[in-house]
Design a protein around this motif. Structure first.
Motif, mmCIF file in Angstrom:
data_model
loop_
_atom_site.group_PDB
_atom_site.id
_atom_site.type_symbol
_atom_site.label_atom_id
_atom_site.label_comp_id
_atom_site.label_asym_id
_atom_site.label_seq_id
_atom_site.Cartn_x
_atom_site.Cartn_y
_atom_site.Cartn_z
ATOM 1 N N LEU A 150 1.577 0.721 7.927
ATOM 2 C CA LEU A 150 0.220 1.249 7.875
ATOM 3 C C LEU A 150 -0.160 1.766 6.488
ATOM 4 O O LEU A 150 -1.279 1.561 6.032
ATOM 5 C CB LEU A 150 0.053 2.362 8.910
ATOM 6 N N LYS A 151 0.764 2.454 5.830
ATOM 7 C CA LYS A 151 0.455 3.018 4.514
ATOM 8 C C LYS A 151 1.745 3.196 3.730
ATOM 9 O O LYS A 151 2.745 3.669 4.270
ATOM 10 C CB LYS A 151 -0.251 4.360 4.655
ATOM 11 N N VAL A 152 1.695 2.827 2.454
ATOM 12 C CA VAL A 152 2.835 3.011 1.562
ATOM 13 C C VAL A 152 2.355 3.812 0.361
ATOM 14 O O VAL A 152 1.372 3.455 -0.281
ATOM 15 C CB VAL A 152 3.418 1.655 1.098
ATOM 16 N N ASP A 153 3.059 4.900 0.079
ATOM 17 C CA ASP A 153 2.753 5.720 -1.086
ATOM 18 C C ASP A 153 4.052 5.881 -1.880
ATOM 19 O O ASP A 153 4.833 6.792 -1.626
ATOM 20 C CB ASP A 153 2.202 7.079 -0.655
ATOM 21 N N THR A 154 4.277 4.966 -2.826
ATOM 22 C CA THR A 154 5.526 4.994 -3.589
ATOM 23 C C THR A 154 5.605 6.222 -4.482
ATOM 24 O O THR A 154 6.699 6.717 -4.747
ATOM 25 C CB THR A 154 5.696 3.719 -4.432
ATOM 26 N N GLU A 155 4.462 6.726 -4.939
ATOM 27 C CA GLU A 155 4.463 7.926 -5.790
ATOM 28 C C GLU A 155 4.986 9.134 -5.027
ATOM 29 O O GLU A 155 5.760 9.929 -5.553
ATOM 30 C CB GLU A 155 3.056 8.212 -6.322
ATOM 31 N N ALA A 156 4.568 9.271 -3.778
ATOM 32 C CA ALA A 156 5.009 10.391 -2.946
ATOM 33 C C ALA A 156 6.331 10.102 -2.238
ATOM 34 O O ALA A 156 6.936 11.003 -1.656
ATOM 35 C CB ALA A 156 3.943 10.720 -1.905
ATOM 36 N N GLY A 157 6.767 8.828 -2.265
ATOM 37 C CA GLY A 157 8.017 8.464 -1.606
ATOM 38 C C GLY A 157 7.914 8.442 -0.098
ATOM 39 O O GLY A 157 8.867 8.769 0.598
ATOM 40 N N LYS A 158 6.722 8.042 0.415
ATOM 41 C CA LYS A 158 6.502 8.052 1.864
ATOM 42 C C LYS A 158 5.885 6.736 2.330
ATOM 43 O O LYS A 158 5.111 6.103 1.618
ATOM 44 C CB LYS A 158 5.541 9.179 2.246
ATOM 45 N N MET A 159 6.211 6.403 3.576
ATOM 46 C CA MET A 159 5.642 5.229 4.234
ATOM 47 C C MET A 159 5.296 5.626 5.664
ATOM 48 O O MET A 159 6.072 6.311 6.332
ATOM 49 C CB MET A 159 6.664 4.084 4.237
ATOM 50 N N ARG A 160 4.114 5.219 6.120
ATOM 51 C CA ARG A 160 3.701 5.474 7.504
ATOM 52 C C ARG A 160 3.700 4.140 8.232
ATOM 53 O O ARG A 160 3.136 3.155 7.738
ATOM 54 C CB ARG A 160 2.315 6.117 7.544
ATOM 55 N N VAL A 161 4.364 4.107 9.397
ATOM 56 C CA VAL A 161 4.530 2.854 10.133
ATOM 57 C C VAL A 161 4.156 3.024 11.607
ATOM 58 O O VAL A 161 4.110 4.138 12.118
ATOM 59 C CB VAL A 161 5.986 2.330 10.034
ATOM 60 N N HIS A 162 3.919 1.892 12.227
ATOM 61 C CA HIS A 162 3.727 1.836 13.675
ATOM 62 C C HIS A 162 4.847 0.951 14.219
ATOM 63 O O HIS A 162 4.974 -0.207 13.824
ATOM 64 C CB HIS A 162 2.368 1.231 14.025
ATOM 65 N N VAL A 163 5.681 1.524 15.080
ATOM 66 C CA VAL A 163 6.773 0.749 15.695
ATOM 67 C C VAL A 163 6.230 0.131 16.964
ATOM 68 O O VAL A 163 5.970 0.823 17.953
ATOM 69 C CB VAL A 163 7.996 1.655 15.983
#
Length: 168
Positions: A150-163
């Motif tokens: 759903l969203k990747v933020d490499t600067e913040a080191g986070k990824m939001r996913v839907h399983v």
């Protein structure tokens, strides 16, 4: 973030004039160009090289470096890794990421709950698959498709996913 990005590994020599066969570790083998600057690293040394010529053969790239003109000069670098600096890396389109920037990123479910750490990106052909190490130590394989990532933020080191149902 990594300052260098791996683009290939020297697998063997090619001929007697100092050419080498490269196994590319980049999506686009056409990125290898004449006068391209590469960093060669081995267990013993690091060396800046400039590409003199490029040929493509099956899944390999055959490179000749400036100043290396014989098989004897190049064979000591067999198994060496080739890198580019981030500033010399190819430009990415929206939604594209360097694997080096994804590995180690924290993965959260769309509910906000921490899921785990992205351990590896597997190349399958149709789409990449992200291997996520869950908190209990088990692994989850998640396809890198819009419905799941759903969203990747490499600067913040986070990824939001839907399983999606059936993937656990």
């Amino acid at each position: 973030m990594e300052e260098r990005l791996q683009v290939g590994i020297i697998t063997s020599t090619h001929g007697i004039r100092g050419e080498v066969k490269i196994f590319p570790t980049t999506d686009d083998v056409r990125r290898f160009k004449k006068n391209m600057e590469l960093i060669l690293t081995t267990d013993k040394e690091e060396k800046q090289l400039c590409v003199e010529s490029v040929k493509f053969f099956k899944q390999f790239v055959i490179l000749k470096f400036q100043g290396i003109d014989s098989i004897n000069d190049i064979q000591v670098y067999k198994g060496g890794a080739l890198y580019v600096t981030r500033e010399n890396a190819v430009s990415l389109s929206r939604g594209e990421y360097f694997i080096a920037d994804l590995v180690g990123i924290k993965v959260y479910e769309d509910t906000g709950e921490f899921l785990g750490i992205l351990k590896e990106v597997l190349k399958t052909g149709a789409n990449d698959v992200y291997e996520i190490t869950l908190e209990d130590g088990s692994s989850l394989l998640l396809p890198a498709i819009r419905e799941c990532i759903l969203k990747v933020d490499t600067e913040a080191g986070k990824m939001r996913v839907h399983v999606m149902e059936g993937l656990r």
